[in-house]
Design a protein around this motif. Structure first.
Motif, short mmCIF file in Angstrom:
data_model
loop_
_atom_site.label_atom_id
_atom_site.label_comp_id
_atom_site.label_asym_id
_atom_site.label_seq_id
_atom_site.Cartn_x
_atom_site.Cartn_y
_atom_site.Cartn_z
N GLY A 1 -1.39 9.07 -0.42
CA GLY A 1 -2.77 9.73 -0.79
C GLY A 1 -2.81 10.29 -1.93
O GLY A 1 -3.90 11.14 -2.08
N CYS A 2 -1.83 10.20 -2.97
CA CYS A 2 -2.22 10.92 -4.29
C CYS A 2 -3.47 10.63 -4.91
O CYS A 2 -3.96 9.46 -4.87
CB CYS A 2 -0.81 10.55 -5.27
SG CYS A 2 0.56 10.88 -4.45
N ARG A 3 -4.38 11.58 -5.11
CA ARG A 3 -5.79 11.43 -5.34
C ARG A 3 -6.06 10.63 -6.52
O ARG A 3 -7.00 10.28 -6.90
CB ARG A 3 -6.33 12.98 -5.75
CG ARG A 3 -6.27 13.84 -4.38
CD ARG A 3 -7.28 13.39 -3.32
NE ARG A 3 -7.03 14.19 -2.16
CZ ARG A 3 -6.61 13.84 -1.03
NH1 ARG A 3 -6.06 12.50 -0.90
NH2 ARG A 3 -6.38 14.80 -0.05
N PHE A 4 -4.78 10.51 -7.57
CA PHE A 4 -5.10 10.29 -8.91
C PHE A 4 -4.70 8.60 -8.82
O PHE A 4 -4.81 7.82 -10.02
CB PHE A 4 -4.45 10.67 -9.94
CG PHE A 4 -2.91 10.95 -9.54
CD1 PHE A 4 -1.93 9.94 -9.94
CD2 PHE A 4 -2.65 12.03 -9.04
CE1 PHE A 4 -0.58 10.37 -9.23
CE2 PHE A 4 -1.09 12.32 -8.48
CZ PHE A 4 -0.38 11.34 -8.91
N CYS A 5 -4.14 7.97 -7.80
CA CYS A 5 -3.64 6.76 -7.70
C CYS A 5 -4.50 5.75 -6.82
O CYS A 5 -4.64 5.98 -5.84
CB CYS A 5 -2.33 7.13 -7.21
SG CYS A 5 -1.35 5.45 -6.77
N ARG A 6 -4.64 4.63 -7.59
CA ARG A 6 -5.27 3.50 -6.85
C ARG A 6 -4.70 3.03 -5.62
O ARG A 6 -5.21 2.86 -4.64
CB ARG A 6 -5.62 2.29 -7.86
CG ARG A 6 -6.15 1.18 -7.10
CD ARG A 6 -7.66 1.44 -7.04
NE ARG A 6 -8.50 1.38 -8.31
CZ ARG A 6 -9.56 1.85 -8.32
NH1 ARG A 6 -10.31 2.38 -7.61
NH2 ARG A 6 -10.29 1.65 -9.34
N GLY B 1 0.74 -1.11 0.03
CA GLY B 1 0.05 -0.11 -0.08
C GLY B 1 0.79 1.26 0.00
O GLY B 1 2.06 1.17 -0.26
N CYS B 2 0.29 2.26 0.20
CA CYS B 2 1.14 3.62 0.29
C CYS B 2 0.19 4.54 1.08
O CYS B 2 -1.01 4.74 1.02
CB CYS B 2 1.41 4.24 -1.12
SG CYS B 2 2.20 5.58 -1.05
N GLY B 3 0.67 5.52 2.08
CA GLY B 3 0.21 6.45 2.75
C GLY B 3 0.17 7.80 2.30
O GLY B 3 -0.09 8.71 3.17
#
Ligand code: SF4
Length: 352
Positions: A114-119, A110-112
């Motif tokens: 939070g880029c709005r365009f990225c799943r 996962g990733c924290g």
């Protein structure tokens, strides 16, 4: 249990010395650990029997398990989903081209950011990968790929923000580039970040790898909206960190720029970009956004991308339109993860 493959040669030396063994035993062990096809500690007959027995009792040689592997019929891109010991899934993508093959690896589950365009951003952060899971992706791919298709380049552009897992990523780079191990050239490794400015400067001091910045906007106003990291490290601070980054000789920083329809591809954007990147040896990769349902961004028209590239070329930038690879197998961050967990989502996600 000690995770031997998470240890750099220097750390293995400390371990061996703490066991009363000579330092060269660490180098012998490390060399075997990172040999493609290595099948177990008992195989290392150059180590004394008693040491092999102790190694087997006190630790483990961690291997990634293949959950799924898919090959693109369009361009030969291969994508692996690896299942980790706790059941988490990560993905690794091998991207062949005429001149060289590149391996895209993950650094977190996962990733924290939070880029709005990225799943992947919508999945949230689950955990950091340890060095054996990061460098282990490379070893696992080598073991399952014919030698002539082995990657020459490694990019940290898979799932996760590498610089948010700084220590483990730096250890993995040390392992991957060590002459007794896989011996990758530092010049052929690129770490990509969404913009953690302080860690960018540190990375330049501690390694000599290439750097890529996911930029995607030329104003703080827009970048604040689409990439929350910008509120912590706005564009001015990010560019200052890039100026301070110690680049390998004759290398440039790559700026990844996803084009969203109607948002970030005007002539003013090109001019602002030229101000932002002033004094930074740079090249720009333009990527047409691939629409993901429900995230609120639109794919650009072909002419929008071509026009923006012309603006940049006229200013004097090196700007290339990056081709989408492995489209038929959704070879982009987060996608394989979603499938392997049975989420059945078939849309392509843009790379971070
Ligand atoms: S684009 Fe990269 S940094 Fe941003 S949320 Fe996605 S994986 Fe994380």
């Amino acid at each position: 249990m000690i995770d031997y493959r998470s240890k750099t040669p220097a750390e293995l030396e400390v371990l061996m010395e703490s066991w009363g063994e000579a330092a060269f035993r660490a180098r012998q062990f490390f060399k075997w650990l990172w040999k493609p096809g290595f099948s177990g500690i008992t195989e290392i007959t150059e180590l004394p029997k008693a040491l092999r027995a102790r190694l087997a009792i006190e630790g483990l040689v961690y291997d990634l398990k293949v959950q799924e592997v898919i090959t693109s019929l369009l361009d030969g891109t291969v994508k692996w989903a690896f299942r980790l010991s706790d059941g988490a899934i990560i993905e690794t993508v091998l991207i062949p081209s005429n001149s060289h093959t590149t391996l895209c690896i993950s650094s977190q589950v996962g990733c924290g950011m939070g880029c709005r365009f990225c799943r992947t951003g919508t999945m949230g952060f689950e955990r950091n990968l340890v060095p054996s899971e990061i460098a282990g992706q490379v070893l696992a791919v080598l073991e399952q790929t014919e030698r002539e298709r082995w990657p020459r380049n490694i990019v940290f552009m898979g799932m996760g923000e590498p610089l948010a897992n700084f220590e483990n990523v730096v250890s993995a780079v040390r392992i991957l580039t060590h002459e007794l191990g896989l011996n990758f050239s530092k010049r052929r490794i690129t770490v990509s970040t969404c913009g953690l400015a302080p860690q960018i400067v540190r990375l330049g001091k501690e390694t000599e790898v290439g750097l890529a910045i996911s930029l995607h906007a030329t104003t703080d106003e827009l970048r604040d909206k689409i990439m929350p990291v910008n509120r912590r490290y706005p564009l001015g601070e990010l560019m200052e960190a890039c100026r301070r980054y110690r680049l390998p000789r004759r290398r440039r920083i790559t700026f990844e720029y996803i084009i969203f329809r109607g948002l970030n591809h005007s002539q003013q954007d090109a001019l602002r970009l030229s101000h932002l990147l002033r004094g930074i040896p740079s090249k720009i990769n333009l990527i047409a956004y691939n629409q993901v349902q429900g995230l609120g961004f639109d794919a650009p028209r072909h002419e929008d991308v071509a026009q923006f590239q012309r603006y940049l070329l006229n200013i004097g930038f090196t700007a290339v339109v990056r081709k989408s690879r492995g489209r038929d197998i959704n070879a982009a961050c987060g996608q394989l993860w979603a499938r392997a967990l049975g989420r059945g989502d078939e849309e392509r996600v843009n790379p971070g």
